[in-house]
Design a protein around this motif. Structure first.
Motif, mmCIF file in Angstrom:
data_model
loop_
_atom_site.group_PDB
_atom_site.id
_atom_site.type_symbol
_atom_site.label_atom_id
_atom_site.label_comp_id
_atom_site.label_asym_id
_atom_site.label_seq_id
_atom_site.Cartn_x
_atom_site.Cartn_y
_atom_site.Cartn_z
ATOM 1 N N ASN A 4 41.226 -16.093 75.287
ATOM 2 C CA ASN A 4 40.711 -16.066 76.651
ATOM 3 C C ASN A 4 40.092 -14.711 76.981
ATOM 4 O O ASN A 4 39.039 -14.630 77.622
ATOM 5 N N ILE A 5 40.769 -13.642 76.548
ATOM 6 C CA ILE A 5 40.255 -12.287 76.787
ATOM 7 C C ILE A 5 38.939 -12.085 76.041
ATOM 8 O O ILE A 5 37.969 -11.536 76.576
ATOM 9 N N LEU A 6 38.902 -12.552 74.772
ATOM 10 C CA LEU A 6 37.684 -12.415 73.965
ATOM 11 C C LEU A 6 36.529 -13.176 74.596
ATOM 12 O O LEU A 6 35.398 -12.671 74.664
ATOM 13 N N ALA A 7 36.804 -14.390 75.083
ATOM 14 C CA ALA A 7 35.761 -15.191 75.736
ATOM 15 C C ALA A 7 35.262 -14.506 76.995
ATOM 16 O O ALA A 7 34.059 -14.530 77.299
ATOM 17 N N PHE A 8 36.181 -13.868 77.731
ATOM 18 C CA PHE A 8 35.802 -13.168 78.964
ATOM 19 C C PHE A 8 34.898 -11.980 78.644
ATOM 20 O O PHE A 8 33.884 -11.765 79.323
ATOM 21 N N VAL A 9 35.246 -11.220 77.607
ATOM 22 C CA VAL A 9 34.436 -10.058 77.209
ATOM 23 C C VAL A 9 33.046 -10.513 76.776
ATOM 24 O O VAL A 9 32.031 -9.904 77.142
ATOM 25 N N LYS A 10 32.995 -11.586 76.003
ATOM 26 C CA LYS A 10 31.694 -12.116 75.572
ATOM 27 C C LYS A 10 30.851 -12.541 76.771
ATOM 28 O O LYS A 10 29.636 -12.321 76.799
ATOM 29 N N ALA A 11 31.510 -13.140 77.764
ATOM 30 C CA ALA A 11 30.793 -13.579 78.964
ATOM 31 C C ALA A 11 30.199 -12.393 79.713
ATOM 32 O O ALA A 11 29.091 -12.481 80.255
ATOM 33 N N VAL A 12 30.930 -11.279 79.732
ATOM 34 C CA VAL A 12 30.426 -10.073 80.392
ATOM 35 C C VAL A 12 29.164 -9.565 79.690
ATOM 36 O O VAL A 12 28.158 -9.258 80.334
ATOM 37 N N PHE A 13 29.217 -9.505 78.356
ATOM 38 C CA PHE A 13 28.037 -9.063 77.602
ATOM 39 C C PHE A 13 26.865 -10.014 77.820
ATOM 40 O O PHE A 13 25.724 -9.593 78.022
#
Length: 296
Positions: A4-13
């Motif tokens: 979930n954290i990784l998906a959130f970071v990717k969404a920010v980028f």
């Protein structure tokens, strides 16, 4: 949890990449780096606004695919950068950044749900409101919003770089070239169409005897960049659509500036709205003739 954290970071980028319609992580990384290169404060404001946008989208339970594609980050990011571009940072500016970033996200969520093509209009509308509210005496002091350039002797190549940079309020040639590279690695044809769009907008501006400094600094061309990216494609008529949209955006840009408006990316949005029925008619005709061909 880790996923979930990784998906959130990717969404920010991706939210940064979506400023130029690219849902590409590496495009977003390059954009963040270029903004920080020009201004650490703008970089921080953009990241903060993006985070607020993504968190708001999560809290509002908006579509997960849209969240993961960064569609709730780019309007907020532009808005956050715009605030610290136009105003000296203080508590009111930071408060407006958080509230406005959430509002751009809510507007975007409504538009996506209703399938309304708003592009960067949530950023534009909330920024116009913030510019009015924060201009009230004793709330925030205006900066001098000059789109600085780092090279005085201009040529067409340098104008191209500055045009890309001005999309996200950046004035250095380095930032603009990094933005171009970011788009190119995601969708090469979009970057090339955007470059062609700049040439067209510069010709229109020179032909209309517009300010040489503003033309050279990319002020009349960054909306054209977005038109070129948005309408790029493999078909011959895609090039025609880009040409028409750039003409609309550039002339409308001139009109707004001469009448004292803070244009932002509104000329781009208006051009895209004008092209929307043309694209719908195009799709209808293609579908109709394809069906006819299949039955014959």
């Amino acid at each position: 949890m880790k996923n979930n954290i990784l998906a959130f970071v990717k969404a920010v980028f991706k939210g940064f990449g979506q400023i130029m319609l690219q849902g590409n992580i590496w495009t977003g990384v390059l954009f963040i780096g270029a903004i920080i290169y020009d201004s650490a404060l703008m970089g921080f404001a953009g990241i903060l606004a993006n985070l607020v946008g993504e968190i708001t989208a999560k809290l509002m339970k908006f579509d997960e695919d849209h969240i993961n594609d960064g569609l709730f980050g780019f309007n907020a990011t532009l808005y956050g950068i715009a605030l610290v571009f136009y105003f000296q940072a203080n508590i009111w500016v930071w408060a407006a950044l958080i509230i406005g970033s959430a509002l751009t996200t809510i507007l975007m969520g409504f538009a996506l749900k209703k399938n309304i093509p708003v592009f960067t209009f949530p950023f534009i509308m909330i920024t116009w409101i913030a510019l009015y509210v924060l201009s009230i005496p004793e709330l925030a002091l205006r900066t001098v919003p000059e789109h600085f350039v780092d090279i005085q002797e201009m040529d067409d190549f340098l104008i191209e770089g500055h045009a890309f940079g001005q999309v996200i309020f950046q004035g250095s040639l380095v930032a603009g070239l990094i933005f171009f590279i970011g788009v190119f690695i995601s969708k090469p044809i979009a970057a090339l169409y955007a470059s062609a769009a700049v040439i067209i907008s510069v010709y229109i501006s020179h032909h209309g005897h517009e300010s040489t400094d503003m033309t050279n600094n990319g002020i009349f061309s960054f909306n054209a960049v977005l038109c070129g990216i948005a309408l790029s494609g493999q078909r011959v008529r895609d090039g025609i659509y880009v040409l028409i949209a750039v003409i609309i955006a550039t002339y409308f840009d001139h009109f707004l500036i001469h009448n004292g408006w803070t244009t932002l990316t509104f000329p781009f949005v208006v051009a895209m709205w004008a092209m929307e029925p043309v694209k719908r008619l195009d799709n209808w005709l293609v579908a109709k003739f394809s069906a006819t061909a299949e039955t014959s």
